[in-house]
Scaffold this active site. Structure first.
Site, PDB file in Angstrom:
ATOM      1  N   THR A  72       3.233   1.187  18.724  1.00 36.15           N
ATOM      2  CA  THR A  72       3.970  -0.063  18.867  1.00 36.15           C
ATOM      3  C   THR A  72       3.076  -1.361  18.534  1.00 36.15           C
ATOM      4  O   THR A  72       1.799  -0.926  18.054  1.00 36.15           O
ATOM      5  CB  THR A  72       4.652  -0.197  20.235  1.00 36.15           C
ATOM      6  N   LYS A  76       1.304  -0.733  14.469  1.00 36.73           N
ATOM      7  CA  LYS A  76       2.243  -0.390  13.688  1.00 36.73           C
ATOM      8  C   LYS A  76       1.884  -0.177  12.081  1.00 36.73           C
ATOM      9  O   LYS A  76       2.234   0.925  11.302  1.00 36.73           O
ATOM     10  CB  LYS A  76       3.585  -1.021  13.724  1.00 36.73           C
ATOM     11  N   ASN A  97       6.199   3.989  13.246  1.00 38.57           N
ATOM     12  CA  ASN A  97       6.530   3.586  15.006  1.00 38.57           C
ATOM     13  C   ASN A  97       6.519   5.130  15.479  1.00 38.57           C
ATOM     14  O   ASN A  97       6.679   5.247  16.850  1.00 38.57           O
ATOM     15  CB  ASN A  97       7.783   3.052  15.357  1.00 38.57           C
ATOM     16  N   ASP A 112      12.584   3.067  13.203  1.00 37.24           N
ATOM     17  CA  ASP A 112      13.194   1.812  13.432  1.00 37.24           C
ATOM     18  C   ASP A 112      14.436   1.462  12.654  1.00 37.24           C
ATOM     19  O   ASP A 112      15.398   1.007  13.092  1.00 37.24           O
ATOM     20  CB  ASP A 112      12.153   0.556  13.425  1.00 37.24           C
ATOM     21  N   GLY A 137      15.487 -14.036   9.707  1.00 37.65           N
ATOM     22  CA  GLY A 137      14.505 -13.739  10.299  1.00 37.65           C
ATOM     23  C   GLY A 137      13.687 -12.520   9.185  1.00 37.65           C
ATOM     24  O   GLY A 137      14.467 -11.893   8.690  1.00 37.65           O
ATOM     25  N   GLY A 139      10.477 -11.071   9.459  1.00 36.87           N
ATOM     26  CA  GLY A 139       9.367 -10.460  10.263  1.00 36.87           C
ATOM     27  C   GLY A 139       9.540  -8.946  10.155  1.00 36.87           C
ATOM     28  O   GLY A 139      10.222  -8.369   9.361  1.00 36.87           O
ATOM     29  N   GLY A 140       8.462  -8.306  11.155  1.00 33.23           N
ATOM     30  CA  GLY A 140       8.604  -6.823  11.061  1.00 33.23           C
ATOM     31  C   GLY A 140       9.905  -6.155  11.117  1.00 33.23           C
ATOM     32  O   GLY A 140       9.931  -4.819  10.666  1.00 33.23           O
ATOM     33  N   ALA A 141      10.709  -6.320  12.283  1.00 30.95           N
ATOM     34  CA  ALA A 141      12.100  -5.693  12.310  1.00 30.95           C
ATOM     35  C   ALA A 141      12.809  -5.825  11.233  1.00 30.95           C
ATOM     36  O   ALA A 141      13.524  -4.963  10.775  1.00 30.95           O
ATOM     37  CB  ALA A 141      12.833  -6.198  13.755  1.00 30.95           C
ATOM     38  N   LEU A 232      19.463  -8.217  17.329  1.00 32.53           N
ATOM     39  CA  LEU A 232      18.402  -7.464  17.699  1.00 32.53           C
ATOM     40  C   LEU A 232      17.870  -7.681  19.045  1.00 32.53           C
ATOM     41  O   LEU A 232      17.311  -6.817  19.815  1.00 32.53           O
ATOM     42  CB  LEU A 232      17.192  -7.430  16.931  1.00 32.53           C
TER      43      LEU A 232
HETATM   44  P1  NAP Z   1       8.474 -11.152  14.269  1.00 37.23           P
HETATM   45  O1  NAP Z   1       7.790 -10.328  13.532  1.00 37.23           O
HETATM   46  O2  NAP Z   1       7.756 -12.188  14.909  1.00 37.23           O
HETATM   47  O3  NAP Z   1       9.592 -11.810  13.318  1.00 37.23           O
HETATM   48  C1  NAP Z   1      10.609 -12.887  13.629  1.00 37.23           C
HETATM   49  C2  NAP Z   1      10.770 -13.759  12.524  1.00 37.23           C
HETATM   50  O4  NAP Z   1      12.104 -14.581  12.804  1.00 37.23           O
HETATM   51  C3  NAP Z   1       9.884 -14.621  12.036  1.00 37.23           C
HETATM   52  O5  NAP Z   1       9.481 -14.603  10.720  1.00 37.23           O
HETATM   53  C4  NAP Z   1       9.993 -15.893  12.759  1.00 37.23           C
HETATM   54  O6  NAP Z   1       9.480 -16.953  11.959  1.00 37.23           O
HETATM   55  C5  NAP Z   1      11.499 -15.864  12.343  1.00 37.23           C
HETATM   56  N1  NAP Z   1      12.270 -16.813  13.071  1.00 37.23           N
HETATM   57  C6  NAP Z   1      12.561 -17.485  14.284  1.00 37.23           C
HETATM   58  N2  NAP Z   1      13.287 -18.186  14.584  1.00 37.23           N
HETATM   59  C7  NAP Z   1      13.965 -18.328  13.516  1.00 37.23           C
HETATM   60  C8  NAP Z   1      15.090 -19.115  13.274  1.00 37.23           C
HETATM   61  N3  NAP Z   1      15.581 -19.710  14.151  1.00 37.23           N
HETATM   62  N4  NAP Z   1      15.557 -19.045  12.175  1.00 37.23           N
HETATM   63  C9  NAP Z   1      15.079 -18.047  11.140  1.00 37.23           C
HETATM   64  N5  NAP Z   1      14.027 -17.341  11.300  1.00 37.23           N
HETATM   65  C10 NAP Z   1      13.399 -17.223  12.465  1.00 37.23           C
HETATM   66  O7  NAP Z   1       9.219 -10.515  15.254  1.00 37.23           O
HETATM   67  P2  NAP Z   1      10.058  -8.775  14.988  1.00 37.23           P
HETATM   68  O8  NAP Z   1       9.082  -7.807  15.442  1.00 37.23           O
HETATM   69  O9  NAP Z   1      10.584  -8.580  13.792  1.00 37.23           O
HETATM   70  O10 NAP Z   1      11.186  -9.018  16.213  1.00 37.23           O
HETATM   71  C11 NAP Z   1      12.256  -9.827  15.859  1.00 37.23           C
HETATM   72  C12 NAP Z   1      13.162  -9.781  17.049  1.00 37.23           C
HETATM   73  O11 NAP Z   1      14.043  -8.525  17.056  1.00 37.23           O
HETATM   74  C13 NAP Z   1      12.706  -9.812  18.529  1.00 37.23           C
HETATM   75  O12 NAP Z   1      13.711 -10.426  19.142  1.00 37.23           O
HETATM   76  C14 NAP Z   1      12.388  -8.666  18.972  1.00 37.23           C
HETATM   77  O13 NAP Z   1      12.386  -8.270  20.430  1.00 37.23           O
HETATM   78  C15 NAP Z   1      13.586  -7.990  18.308  1.00 37.23           C
HETATM   79  N6  NAP Z   1      13.497  -6.468  18.107  1.00 37.23           N
HETATM   80  C16 NAP Z   1      14.512  -5.550  18.396  1.00 37.23           C
HETATM   81  C17 NAP Z   1      14.383  -4.159  18.254  1.00 37.23           C
HETATM   82  C18 NAP Z   1      15.256  -3.448  18.869  1.00 37.23           C
HETATM   83  O14 NAP Z   1      14.804  -2.047  19.029  1.00 37.23           O
HETATM   84  N7  NAP Z   1      16.419  -3.622  19.432  1.00 37.23           N
HETATM   85  C19 NAP Z   1      13.292  -3.757  17.466  1.00 37.23           C
HETATM   86  C20 NAP Z   1      12.265  -4.829  17.000  1.00 37.23           C
HETATM   87  C21 NAP Z   1      12.413  -5.929  17.391  1.00 37.23           C
HETATM   88  P3  NAP Z   1       8.078 -17.620  12.514  1.00 37.23           P
HETATM   89  O15 NAP Z   1       6.907 -16.542  12.412  1.00 37.23           O
HETATM   90  O16 NAP Z   1       7.888 -18.778  11.442  1.00 37.23           O
HETATM   91  O17 NAP Z   1       8.461 -18.168  13.932  1.00 37.23           O
END
Ligand code: NAP
Length: 291
Positions: A72, A76, A97, A112, A137, A139-141, A232
């Site tokens: 994690t 990753k 992962n 994932d 969004g 990002g990674g997810a 998510l």
């Molecule tokens: P991350 O890499 O930080 O990606 C999140 C992305 O969303 C970033 O590019 C961010 O932009 C963008 N963002 C934030 N607020 C936004 C908005 N209002 N409108 C549009 N884009 C927005 O995070 P991640 O690892 O991908 O995780 C994202 C979410 O998924 C988190 O809540 C995490 O806990 C959840 N998650 C859940 C699981 C699961 O198993 N359920 C697995 C992985 C992740 P900026 O960088 O400019 O802020």
């Protein structure tokens, strides 16, 4: 927890998670309860691996004959050069992962994206082929989900992010590698595409505990009852977006399902046994939703 006395402890197979920090992880609870439920002589441990020690830690999987580990944040992507093989998904997503140790050969998986799809299939009747999806969004997810939806035969994908360039880069990367139409859109364009959208995935942290009293990332007026809304975020269980989905009669799915099924798939890779899904779900819920 595992009743160690039932087993020959000299034969215990070790699994675990590499992260930094790792103390918050619910995976030890989820996997140890699953091993106990199936009476498997396995154990799952948290390993706090500092970034500078990642290479040595991965070498330790081989040296100590560890059966497999989850990987994690923040490892990753950085773990990839230390592995022997990658699955197709891990290669495309560019992140691992789950590591499987097959007699000293270390295989990097990404469960994932597959966990997301399996949760979607278990919790709804969604079939990706021929459908249109929007991911919010980039990002990674989002990356894992976007590639996996493409592999599942999705017809059309749109990606939006606060940072438009990030959405554009991910879209281009997917289009270059897979046969799928992917478009980066600005947040304002959501209004134009949502009526034809079958699946919306919120891959941002918006609405996550403790910041629960916020506007949903998509306004309720843009949602409709023919669509599936997948958030998510899994804490709280019912996010502001899922409440909005409910208001319009759309099917809402919590991120708990993805968290669960990425673990289910890892468990099945390591043990070759069908995972006790409901025990694993209960383990996650008891870790997350204590009153
Ligand atoms: P991350 O890499 O930080 O990606 C999140 C992305 O969303 C970033 O590019 C961010 O932009 C963008 N963002 C934030 N607020 C936004 C908005 N209002 N409108 C549009 N884009 C927005 O995070 P991640 O690892 O991908 O995780 C994202 C979410 O998924 C988190 O809540 C995490 O806990 C959840 N998650 C859940 C699981 C699961 O198993 N359920 C697995 C992985 C992740 P900026 O960088 O400019 O802020």
């Amino acid at each position: 927890m595992q009743q160690f006395s039932e087993f020959n402890l000299a034969e215990t197979k070790v699994t675990g998670i590499f992260g930094y920090p790792v103390e918050h992880s619910l995976s030890p609870q989820m996997h140890n309860q699953a091993f106990a439920a199936l009476k498997l002589n396995y154990n799952y441990l948290p390993f706090a691996v500092e970034p500078d020690n990642l290479g040595q830690a991965v070498e330790g999987i081989r040296a100590l004959n560890i059966k497999g580990v989850n990987v994690t944040i923040p490892h990753k992507q950085k773990v990839i050069p230390y592995l022997d093989q990658l699955t197709e998904e891990a290669e495309l997503i560019g992140a691992v992962n789950t590591i499987e140790n097959q007699a000293g050969t270390l295989i990097g998986h990404n469960t994932d994206g597959r966990g997301f799809i399996r949760s979607l299939k278990e919790e709804s009747d969604f079939v990706a082929a021929g459908k249109q999806a929007v991911i919010i969004g980039a990002g990674g997810a989002a990356r894992a989900i976007a590639f996996q939806l493409a592999l599942e035969g999705l017809n059309k994908l749109m990606i939006t992010d606060l940072d438009f360039e990030k959405a554009e880069n991910l879209s281009t990367e997917i289009e270059e590698q897979l046969d799928l139409s992917v478009t980066a859109i600005k947040q304002q364009q959501l209004v134009e595409v949502m009526s034809d959208t079958d699946l919306v995935v919120d891959a941002t942290p918006v609405g996550m505990h403790p910041n629960v009293d916020v506007d949903p990332v998509v306004e309720a007026e843009l949602l409709h009852q023919e669509m599936i809304v997948y958030d998510l975020v899994y804490n709280p269980r019912e996010t502001v977006l899922l409440k909005a989905a409910e208001q319009v009669g759309a099917e809402g799915i919590s991120g708990l399902g993805m968290l669960l099924y990425q673990g289910v798939i890892a468990f099945e890779i390591w043990t070759g046994k069908e995972a006790p899904v409901e025990k694993m779900r209960a383990a996650l819920e008891s870790g997350l939703y204590q009153e």
